[in-house]
Design a protein around this motif. Structure first.
Motif, short mmCIF file in Angstrom:
data_model
loop_
_atom_site.label_atom_id
_atom_site.label_comp_id
_atom_site.label_asym_id
_atom_site.label_seq_id
_atom_site.Cartn_x
_atom_site.Cartn_y
_atom_site.Cartn_z
N VAL A 213 0.83 -1.20 0.00
CA VAL A 213 0.00 0.00 0.00
C VAL A 213 0.87 1.26 0.00
N LEU A 214 0.56 2.17 -0.91
CA LEU A 214 1.19 3.48 -0.90
C LEU A 214 0.40 4.41 0.01
N ALA A 215 1.09 5.12 0.89
CA ALA A 215 0.44 6.05 1.83
C ALA A 215 1.44 7.13 2.21
N LYS A 216 0.93 8.15 2.90
CA LYS A 216 1.77 9.26 3.33
C LYS A 216 1.72 9.41 4.85
N PHE A 230 3.93 0.31 2.41
CA PHE A 230 3.63 -0.46 3.60
C PHE A 230 3.10 -1.85 3.24
N ILE A 231 3.46 -2.82 4.06
CA ILE A 231 2.86 -4.14 4.01
C ILE A 231 1.64 -4.12 4.92
N VAL A 232 0.47 -4.45 4.36
CA VAL A 232 -0.76 -4.49 5.15
C VAL A 232 -1.42 -5.85 4.91
N VAL A 278 8.01 -0.61 4.44
CA VAL A 278 8.98 -1.29 3.59
C VAL A 278 10.06 -0.26 3.24
N GLY A 279 11.29 -0.54 3.59
CA GLY A 279 12.37 0.41 3.32
C GLY A 279 12.25 1.62 4.23
N GLY A 284 8.83 5.16 -1.01
CA GLY A 284 8.01 4.02 -1.39
C GLY A 284 7.77 3.87 -2.88
N LEU A 285 7.80 4.98 -3.61
CA LEU A 285 7.46 4.89 -5.03
C LEU A 285 8.50 4.09 -5.80
#
Length: 593
Positions: A213-216, A230-232, A278-279, A284-285
């Motif tokens: 998941v991409l998030a801010k 993120f891993i969800v 993640v990282g 994340g991108l």
């Protein structure tokens, strides 16, 4: 009933004769365990699976579709059993690192196994495809502990994976996503937001689903620089690796789509779901693009699969269908009419499709080889050149292959006449299922903009110049008896070089020229690439004797004389520029009276 026979002879020819794959594998330590006999056995087994397991589920899956009941998505009848067979056969980890339970096979091979699945059941193929992509992103950017937790389960098929990027207001412009990630005291994050168009967002195929998941985060920089990954998990994972309690993430609905109806395309709601970074934050991108670039090549392969399936059915129909007589006299006088294969226009359509399929397959394997070089070659100069080539060709592999595949599939449908519009013959589903390949993973217009803007203009055409140099070197090595393809390839390379310089020059004065030229430039680029592929095909075929190889040469001649001339019309459109397009007032587009 629709048919499909895996084109194994064509696949072997591309691997063994055109690209001399075994020699390439044996020259790289990471692939030295692979030989042609092993690869041939894998192709044979996938052909059986595709023909006997996924093909029979294609129409029934389309008619039943995925459904949602009480927050749980269910796949059509037969899919769960087919997926278990697929996972138990080790197919999900075919190209994955052996360290995580994979088989370490090269991309040159998985391009072809993927083609068979996309040909027979694209909806089914999308489920493991997203898992494989998620695994690649995790393998590149996740911590060692995260890899150990998730990768073996993903590659065994026990757990699935998704890619959660798009939001209702944010598609191409991911920098404006609203999904939030708030840090918790235990090192995890609370993820809140809504994602749309999530392939396999929920299903009944796997025990657990690992959403990427991409998030801010609250203090993230504006735009794409502030995106984290993120891993969800659908179900939280206990310390011993077992599945724990349900995470507050789930499907709100599934989309009602034009095609790929057995693939669950979900609206996903994250309601303070627990996620794991993640990282690093705000990076994340880059991790997600590992997955996206893999998926983009896969969409091109979806195109090849669809047009191969369409070709086989159209060719069989044309052979069996009796209508009219040949213009030069009856060819089947013992029958009430001749097969429609006697008509040149029917052959035109079939040959267009066949030429598209063969060049597309060769191009996909070529890109696969470049990817293998980036992963397995030890010489750093070779790796850098391959990375540059992959960057240049990824938008072409996604957009050009799917554009020409849809055209080819429509030609195949037209061979059927009215029957092509009727469900029982399989062509209308094939067209519907393929259309999405031009749209998802970045629309083809966006891919063209990426090629023209980032991969050509931004670096002054350096990537293109290197590619054209390779094409010219190969064409100049051809023997005199292949002069027809040698000259066509060299001439087309010259034309692409000239128009590349033109767009770069025009863009200095007007940035709109990049986008105005992009789609026609991508098609011009694709045509030159296909000329290169047919030059390789011709060189390999000329070394062998027999009808199979003679037909390869004749198809190359057909491409040169009947399809490559499109290059001139594409260049003419580019030369016309974009100024006229931008002269229309915005009101013009919504004024109808």
């Amino acid at each position: 009933m629709p048919i499909y026979n895996a084109p194994l002879a064509d696949m072997r020819f591309i691997l063994n004769d055109v690209f001399q794959a075994e020699q390439f594998w044996q020259s790289n330590a990471g692939l030295a365990h692979i030989d042609s006999a092993t690869v041939d056995a894998i192709l044979e087994e996938m052909a059986k699976f595709a023909q006997n397991v996924t093909l029979p589920l294609n129409r029934s899956g389309d008619e039943e579709g995925a459904r949602i009941e009480n927050g749980q998505v269910y796949t059509p009848a037969g899919f769960k059993d087919a997926f278990r067979q697929f996972a138990d056969g080790g197919w999900i980890g075919l190209g994955a690192d052996e360290q995580w339970g994979g088989q370490g096979m090269p991309k040159m091979l998985t391009v072809l196994t993927d083609e068979m699945l996309f040909a027979t059941n694209p909806s089914f193929q999308l489920y493991p495809l997203l898992s494989i992509g998620a695994g690649m992103a995790l393998n590149s950017y996740a911590s060692e502990e995260q890899k150990q937790t998730y990768l073996p389960k993903i590659y065994s098929g026990e757990w699935g994976g998704t890619m959660c990027l798009t939001e209702p207001h944010a598609g191409t412009d991911l920098g404006i996503i609203k999904t939030k990630a708030v840090a918790n005291d235990d090192g995890s994050y609370s993820i809140t937001g809504t994602k749309i168009f999530i392939t396999g967002g929920d299903n009944d195929l796997c025990e657990n689903i690992i959403h990427l998941v991409l998030a801010k985060t609250p203090d993230a920089p504006a735009g794409s620089r502030g995106i984290s990954l993120f891993i969800v998990p659908k179900f939280l994972v206990n310390k011993d690796g077992s599945v724990g309690e349900r995470n507050p993430v789930g499907p709100g609905s599934i989309e009602h789509k034009m095609g790929i109806k057995a693939s669950a395309t979900c609206v996903m709601n994250f309601d303070g779901a627990k996620g794991y970074l993640v990282g690093k934050e705000n990076e994340g991108l880059a991790a997600m693009f590992v997955m996206m670039n893999y998926e983009r090549l896969s969409m091109g392969i979806q195109g090849i699969g669809a047009s191969e399936y369409a070709y086989q059915n159209a060719a069989q129909y044309a052979t069996d269908r009796l209508q009219g007589r040949s213009a030069t006299g009856a060819k089947q006088p013992e029958k009430v009419a001749d097969s429609i294969l006697v008509h040149p226009d029917v052959r035109r359509m079939l040959l267009n499709v066949r030429a598209t399929n063969e060049a597309s397959r060769a191009f996909a394997v070529y890109v696969g080889q470049q990817l293998d070089m980036t992963k397995f070659c030890e010489d750093q100069d070779t790796v850098k050149k391959a990375n540059d080539r992959v960057a240049l060709l990824t938008p072409v592999a996604k957009a050009y292959l799917t554009d020409v595949a849809l055209t080819a599939t429509l030609d195949a449908q037209m061979v059927f006449g009215g029957h092509g519009y009727i469900r029982e013959w399989g062509m209308e589903q094939c067209v519907r299922d393929l259309r999405i390949a031009q749209i998802y993973e970045g629309t083809n217009g966006v891919q063209a903009q990426d090629l023209m803007g980032r991969k050509v203009v931004k670096n002054g055409g350096v990537f293109v110049a290197a590619y054209l140099s390779e094409i010219r070197d190969f064409a100049n090595s051809l023997s005199a008896d292949l002069d027809f393809i040698k000259q066509a390839t060299l001439n087309s390379a010259d034309k692409l070089e000239q128009v590349t310089k033109l767009v770069i020059e025009n863009a200095q004065g007007n940035p709109n020229e990049i986008n105005a030229a992009s789609v026609d430039y991508l098609h011009a680029f694709g045509l030159v690439s296909y000329a290169y592929m047919f030059a390789k095909i011709s060189a390999a075929a000329s070394q062998k004797s027999g009808e199979f190889y003679e037909n390869k040469l004749n198809l190359a001649k057909y491409f040169v004389t009947r399809m490559l001339p499109e290059l001139d019309s594409r260049i003419a459109k580019i030369q016309a520029g974009g100024e006229l397009m931008m002269q229309f007032s915005p009101d013009y587009f919504t004024t109808y009276a």
